[in-house]
Scaffold this active site. Sequence first.
Site, PDB file in Angstrom:
ATOM      1  N   ASN A 240     -10.179  16.354 -27.192  1.00 32.86           N
ATOM      2  CA  ASN A 240     -11.577  16.061 -26.888  1.00 32.86           C
ATOM      3  C   ASN A 240     -11.784  16.127 -25.392  1.00 32.86           C
ATOM      4  O   ASN A 240     -10.831  16.072 -24.615  1.00 32.86           O
ATOM      5  CB  ASN A 240     -12.024  14.702 -27.469  1.00 32.86           C
ATOM      6  CG  ASN A 240     -11.317  13.511 -26.826  1.00 32.86           C
ATOM      7  OD1 ASN A 240     -11.094  13.461 -25.615  1.00 32.86           O
ATOM      8  ND2 ASN A 240     -10.968  12.512 -27.636  1.00 32.86           N
ATOM      9  N   CYS A 241     -13.029  16.296 -24.980  1.00 30.07           N
ATOM     10  CA  CYS A 241     -13.384  16.295 -23.564  1.00 30.07           C
ATOM     11  C   CYS A 241     -14.783  15.714 -23.438  1.00 30.07           C
ATOM     12  O   CYS A 241     -15.505  15.606 -24.435  1.00 30.07           O
ATOM     13  CB  CYS A 241     -13.304  17.698 -22.963  1.00 30.07           C
ATOM     14  SG  CYS A 241     -14.477  18.889 -23.640  1.00 30.07           S
TER      15      CYS A 241
END
Length: 514
Positions: A11-12
């Site tokens: 994820n970011c």
Amino acid sequence: MANLKIVGVTNCPAGIAHTYMVAEAIEQKAKSLGYEVHVETQGANGIENKLTPAEIAAADYVILALGKGMSSEDKARFNGKQVIELPVSEALKKINVIFDNLHDEAHLYTASKVQLGDREQTDGIMSHLMAGVSAALPFVIGGGLLMALGSLMVQFGAANVAPKAGQMASLAWVLNTVGGLGFTMMIPIMGAYIAYSIGDKPALAPAFLVTYLANTPAILGTQGGAGFLGAIVIGLSVGYFVKAFRKVKLGKTFQSTLGFLIIPFVTLLLFGLVTYYLLGPAMAWLMAALLSFLRSIPPEMKIAGGFLVGAMLAFDMGGPINKTAWFFGFSLLSSHVYTWYGIAGVVTVLPPMAAAIATWLKPGLFTKQERESSWPAMLVGMTVATEPAIPYALAAPVPMITANTLAGGIAGAVSMGLGVERLAPGLGVFDPLIGLSRPAWAYYIALAVGLVLNVLFVIVFKSAWLKRQERKNGILPLDDQSQSTIIDSGATVSASSSQHAQTAKTVSPEAAKK
């Protein structure tokens, strides 16, 4: 080793580029080694390819490449597994290191103590802040697009009339009002999810309500709200308070009520009073002082500030320095200060677009993989995802990062000098066309200046760098058949061309010593 089973989560903060690039890198590398692999992405589209309990149970190793952290509840799925955790911004650089040293890189994850091996797990304050930003983004994007549409309607002659007795509101007014709600809720949501990132669900409601209180001048009796500074302070304070509170043991009778009743009530009571009488007014004064300072900066100093912010945005392409500058500009949107975020709209598209154009103009400076990645880098880069430029920078860090940083700083200064404003995150080079960046002519001038300089700097700096490497190591220049690029660090970086990456080979240790 060929029968190993790997699962991963990526994820970011924005959930657009790094999330999917790193997921693909993990999959490609694992498959090339003959491993079975499953990767869950937690991106802008929500959770995709969610790991099943059976896949996790069968996995030999778990790779967590995280940019916005992960709640302890979510991590609990991996209790008792060998886990490798690292920032998503470093995953592409370290993909070979991870897979070459799985046993040494992994640590046993124990969910009950929230730790990996014998080390306490900490996500870092910036990851908590970016979790808040990630949650606020849909509010600002949706609200910004509605407001842009309403403004366009007014510009083309549509009425902008509020409702009156016996008269309905005009469509443009409704769009602007509903869109404005996104900006109103942006800060409370940011504070709530900063706290949620730290303290999980019990921290969410108290932080939201208290942050909303701190940004309601009519209730506080202040001239303005606490803004993003209040969201940060309240979110972090509530989050860490709840995290500590959750360790309290109340016995079997009351323990089950701790998370959904006792913690939210006590936290809201305590922080509600503190915010009303002390924290809210103090943060509102501080925010007003910051805004006053930003508005009073002399024009020449604003241009210097624009250069600094632009250089930071271009320097590490989604890394901590980039995120710091981006967070600063984004957080000012709720205070109707748009020029600092206008720089982000210009600069963040430059590195990948410049790298792509440079490969077309001077293909001999780049490997076959880099040339094949140029069109994806161009198209993705145009929509404000700087990450496709990372593989180019990994292959030649000194010239590429220098070129990006210098061009980004100049573009940032031009953007500030021309007064480019960006109302909300959008579609990169298309933002002026949908009303999110203004004035359009100023945006495209700043973009053109930055892009031309960035391409020029890439060609000049990389040409000089390659010639220096040839003299230093006695190797031949790159041509259409060559697949080699010298990397200063002496490390080999591999990824697939479909994820905007290339393979870079190092010289032998004997040659490097000469």
